[in-house]
Design a protein around this motif. Structure first.
Motif, PDB file in Angstrom:
ATOM      1  N   GLN A  27       0.815  -1.209   0.000  1.00  0.00           N
ATOM      2  CA  GLN A  27       0.000   0.000   0.000  1.00  0.00           C
ATOM      3  C   GLN A  27       0.850   1.261   0.000  1.00  0.00           C
ATOM      4  OE1 GLN A  27      -2.549  -0.710   3.408  1.00  0.00           O
ATOM      5  NE2 GLN A  27      -1.586   0.938   4.550  1.00  0.00           N
ATOM      6  N   GLU A  28       1.996   1.238   0.666  1.00  0.00           N
ATOM      7  CA  GLU A  28       2.868   2.410   0.661  1.00  0.00           C
ATOM      8  C   GLU A  28       3.467   2.646  -0.721  1.00  0.00           C
ATOM      9  OE1 GLU A  28       2.957   0.037   2.971  1.00  0.00           O
ATOM     10  OE2 GLU A  28       2.504   1.075   4.844  1.00  0.00           O
ATOM     11  N   MET A  29       3.881   1.568  -1.379  1.00  0.00           N
ATOM     12  CA  MET A  29       4.462   1.694  -2.717  1.00  0.00           C
ATOM     13  C   MET A  29       3.413   2.133  -3.734  1.00  0.00           C
ATOM     14  SD  MET A  29       7.096  -1.467  -2.671  1.00  0.00           S
ATOM     15  CE  MET A  29       8.094  -0.879  -4.014  1.00  0.00           C
ATOM     16  N   LEU A  30       2.207   1.604  -3.602  1.00  0.00           N
ATOM     17  CA  LEU A  30       1.112   2.003  -4.487  1.00  0.00           C
ATOM     18  C   LEU A  30       0.745   3.469  -4.261  1.00  0.00           C
ATOM     19  CD1 LEU A  30      -1.082   1.420  -6.559  1.00  0.00           C
ATOM     20  CD2 LEU A  30      -2.430   0.331  -4.732  1.00  0.00           C
ATOM     21  N   ALA A  31       0.713   3.882  -3.006  1.00  0.00           N
ATOM     22  CA  ALA A  31       0.416   5.280  -2.688  1.00  0.00           C
ATOM     23  C   ALA A  31       1.471   6.197  -3.298  1.00  0.00           C
ATOM     24  CB  ALA A  31       0.344   5.473  -1.173  1.00  0.00           C
ATOM     25  N   ARG A  32       2.722   5.818  -3.175  1.00  0.00           N
ATOM     26  CA  ARG A  32       3.807   6.620  -3.733  1.00  0.00           C
ATOM     27  C   ARG A  32       3.708   6.705  -5.255  1.00  0.00           C
ATOM     28  NH1 ARG A  32       8.227   3.811  -1.748  1.00  0.00           N
ATOM     29  NH2 ARG A  32       7.413   4.172   0.327  1.00  0.00           N
ATOM     30  N   ALA A  33       3.390   5.591  -5.903  1.00  0.00           N
ATOM     31  CA  ALA A  33       3.295   5.552  -7.365  1.00  0.00           C
ATOM     32  C   ALA A  33       2.116   6.365  -7.892  1.00  0.00           C
ATOM     33  CB  ALA A  33       3.174   4.108  -7.838  1.00  0.00           C
ATOM     34  N   GLY A  35       0.580   8.965  -6.057  1.00  0.00           N
ATOM     35  CA  GLY A  35       0.479  10.298  -5.479  1.00  0.00           C
ATOM     36  C   GLY A  35      -0.698  10.449  -4.530  1.00  0.00           C
ATOM     37  N   LYS A  36      -1.189   9.348  -4.025  1.00  0.00           N
ATOM     38  CA  LYS A  36      -2.326   9.355  -3.101  1.00  0.00           C
ATOM     39  C   LYS A  36      -1.895   8.813  -1.740  1.00  0.00           C
ATOM     40  CE  LYS A  36      -5.242  10.968  -6.072  1.00  0.00           C
ATOM     41  NZ  LYS A  36      -5.920  12.225  -5.914  1.00  0.00           N
ATOM     42  N   THR A  37      -2.842   8.701  -0.837  1.00  0.00           N
ATOM     43  CA  THR A  37      -2.543   8.262   0.523  1.00  0.00           C
ATOM     44  C   THR A  37      -2.477   6.731   0.605  1.00  0.00           C
ATOM     45  OG1 THR A  37      -4.867   8.117   1.162  1.00  0.00           O
ATOM     46  CG2 THR A  37      -3.766  10.257   1.474  1.00  0.00           C
ATOM     47  N   PRO A  38      -1.772   6.213   1.619  1.00  0.00           N
ATOM     48  CA  PRO A  38      -1.777   4.759   1.829  1.00  0.00           C
ATOM     49  C   PRO A  38      -3.191   4.208   2.073  1.00  0.00           C
ATOM     50  CG  PRO A  38       0.057   5.737   3.001  1.00  0.00           C
ATOM     51  CD  PRO A  38      -0.793   6.879   2.469  1.00  0.00           C
ATOM     52  N   ARG A  39      -4.033   4.999   2.683  1.00  0.00           N
ATOM     53  CA  ARG A  39      -5.411   4.543   2.912  1.00  0.00           C
ATOM     54  C   ARG A  39      -6.142   4.341   1.582  1.00  0.00           C
ATOM     55  NH1 ARG A  39     -10.061   7.102   6.856  1.00  0.00           N
ATOM     56  NH2 ARG A  39     -11.646   5.591   6.288  1.00  0.00           N
ATOM     57  N   ALA A  40      -5.969   5.283   0.659  1.00  0.00           N
ATOM     58  CA  ALA A  40      -6.585   5.127  -0.666  1.00  0.00           C
ATOM     59  C   ALA A  40      -6.035   3.874  -1.341  1.00  0.00           C
ATOM     60  CB  ALA A  40      -6.320   6.355  -1.519  1.00  0.00           C
ATOM     61  N   ALA A  41      -4.729   3.696  -1.259  1.00  0.00           N
ATOM     62  CA  ALA A  41      -4.102   2.514  -1.863  1.00  0.00           C
ATOM     63  C   ALA A  41      -4.641   1.229  -1.239  1.00  0.00           C
ATOM     64  CB  ALA A  41      -2.591   2.594  -1.711  1.00  0.00           C
ATOM     65  N   ARG A  42      -4.821   1.218   0.066  1.00  0.00           N
ATOM     66  CA  ARG A  42      -5.367   0.041   0.747  1.00  0.00           C
ATOM     67  C   ARG A  42      -6.769  -0.265   0.223  1.00  0.00           C
ATOM     68  NH1 ARG A  42      -5.348   1.565   6.104  1.00  0.00           N
ATOM     69  NH2 ARG A  42      -7.504   2.244   5.931  1.00  0.00           N
ATOM     70  N   ASN A  43      -7.571   0.779   0.001  1.00  0.00           N
ATOM     71  CA  ASN A  43      -8.924   0.584  -0.529  1.00  0.00           C
ATOM     72  C   ASN A  43      -8.897   0.002  -1.939  1.00  0.00           C
ATOM     73  OD1 ASN A  43     -10.219   1.488   1.781  1.00  0.00           O
ATOM     74  ND2 ASN A  43     -10.299   3.602   1.072  1.00  0.00           N
ATOM     75  N   TRP A  44      -7.925   0.412  -2.748  1.00  0.00           N
ATOM     76  CA  TRP A  44      -7.805  -0.150  -4.097  1.00  0.00           C
ATOM     77  C   TRP A  44      -7.390  -1.606  -4.034  1.00  0.00           C
ATOM     78  CZ3 TRP A  44      -4.092   4.300  -5.773  1.00  0.00           C
ATOM     79  CH2 TRP A  44      -4.777   5.508  -5.780  1.00  0.00           C
ATOM     80  N   LEU A  45      -6.431  -1.899  -3.169  1.00  0.00           N
ATOM     81  CA  LEU A  45      -5.946  -3.284  -3.055  1.00  0.00           C
ATOM     82  C   LEU A  45      -7.019  -4.223  -2.513  1.00  0.00           C
ATOM     83  CD1 LEU A  45      -2.342  -2.592  -1.747  1.00  0.00           C
ATOM     84  CD2 LEU A  45      -2.973  -3.509  -3.998  1.00  0.00           C
ATOM     85  N   CYS A  49     -12.566   0.478  -3.566  1.00  0.00           N
ATOM     86  CA  CYS A  49     -12.652   1.669  -4.418  1.00  0.00           C
ATOM     87  C   CYS A  49     -11.691   1.517  -5.593  1.00  0.00           C
ATOM     88  CB  CYS A  49     -12.253   2.925  -3.643  1.00  0.00           C
ATOM     89  SG  CYS A  49     -13.236   3.247  -2.193  1.00  0.00           S
ATOM     90  N   THR A  50     -11.865   2.382  -6.586  1.00  0.00           N
ATOM     91  CA  THR A  50     -10.922   2.447  -7.701  1.00  0.00           C
ATOM     92  C   THR A  50     -10.264   3.819  -7.718  1.00  0.00           C
ATOM     93  OG1 THR A  50     -12.687   3.162  -9.185  1.00  0.00           O
ATOM     94  CG2 THR A  50     -12.175   0.811  -9.155  1.00  0.00           C
ATOM     95  N   PRO A  51      -9.096   3.921  -8.325  1.00  0.00           N
ATOM     96  CA  PRO A  51      -8.419   5.209  -8.392  1.00  0.00           C
ATOM     97  C   PRO A  51      -9.204   6.231  -9.213  1.00  0.00           C
ATOM     98  CG  PRO A  51      -6.957   3.421  -9.066  1.00  0.00           C
ATOM     99  CD  PRO A  51      -8.319   2.849  -8.911  1.00  0.00           C
ATOM    100  N   ASP A  52      -9.081   7.499  -8.822  1.00  0.00           N
ATOM    101  CA  ASP A  52      -9.675   8.555  -9.641  1.00  0.00           C
ATOM    102  C   ASP A  52      -8.795   8.764 -10.875  1.00  0.00           C
ATOM    103  OD1 ASP A  52      -7.467  10.074  -8.786  1.00  0.00           O
ATOM    104  OD2 ASP A  52      -8.636  11.210  -7.342  1.00  0.00           O
ATOM    105  N   ALA A  53      -9.225   9.636 -11.766  1.00  0.00           N
ATOM    106  CA  ALA A  53      -8.510   9.839 -13.034  1.00  0.00           C
ATOM    107  C   ALA A  53      -7.073  10.296 -12.814  1.00  0.00           C
ATOM    108  CB  ALA A  53      -9.265  10.848 -13.900  1.00  0.00           C
ATOM    109  N   GLU A  54      -6.857  11.222 -11.903  1.00  0.00           N
ATOM    110  CA  GLU A  54      -5.507  11.719 -11.648  1.00  0.00           C
ATOM    111  C   GLU A  54      -4.592  10.609 -11.147  1.00  0.00           C
ATOM    112  OE1 GLU A  54      -3.298  14.895  -8.699  1.00  0.00           O
ATOM    113  OE2 GLU A  54      -5.387  15.238  -9.229  1.00  0.00           O
ATOM    114  N   ALA A  55      -5.073   9.820 -10.195  1.00  0.00           N
ATOM    115  CA  ALA A  55      -4.275   8.717  -9.662  1.00  0.00           C
ATOM    116  C   ALA A  55      -4.021   7.663 -10.736  1.00  0.00           C
ATOM    117  CB  ALA A  55      -4.967   8.094  -8.456  1.00  0.00           C
ATOM    118  N   LEU A  56      -5.020   7.401 -11.561  1.00  0.00           N
ATOM    119  CA  LEU A  56      -4.861   6.417 -12.622  1.00  0.00           C
ATOM    120  C   LEU A  56      -3.783   6.853 -13.611  1.00  0.00           C
ATOM    121  CD1 LEU A  56      -5.660   3.808 -13.997  1.00  0.00           C
ATOM    122  CD2 LEU A  56      -7.517   5.051 -15.115  1.00  0.00           C
TER     123      LEU A  56
END
Length: 90
Positions: A27-33, A35-45, A49-56
């Protein structure tokens, strides 16, 4: 569209999980890649939830396999529409 078109959400989350879940600090590596928070990354994993357009776009820029997956989804949809032009482009 035809039944052969894969659902975007499922395909995107599968690609993200395939790329990042095997990693120790996924989740930390996904968040870094992205530009979002580790919590958002955890939700994707977890598939919540799915990433928004900017994160995608950030993920596509930093991870070729995710960019390839998104491009494949676009190609599938173009093929399903039999290369019809966009109504706004006439």
């Amino acid at each position: 569209m035809t039944a052969t078109v894969r659902p975007v959400r499922d395909s995107l989350l599968t690609a993200i999980a395939r790329e990042f879940k095997p990693l120790r600090f996924a989740q930390e590596m996904l968040a870094r890649a992205s530009g979002k928070t580790p919590r958002a990354a955890r939700n994707w994993l977890s598939g919540t939830c799915t990433p928004d357009a900017e994160a995608l776009i950030e993920l596509m820029a930093s991870c070729n396999s995710i960019a390839d997956e998104v491009n494949a989804l676009v190609a599938e949809r173009k093929a399903a529409r039999e290369r019809k032009t966009c109504p706004g482009s006439d």
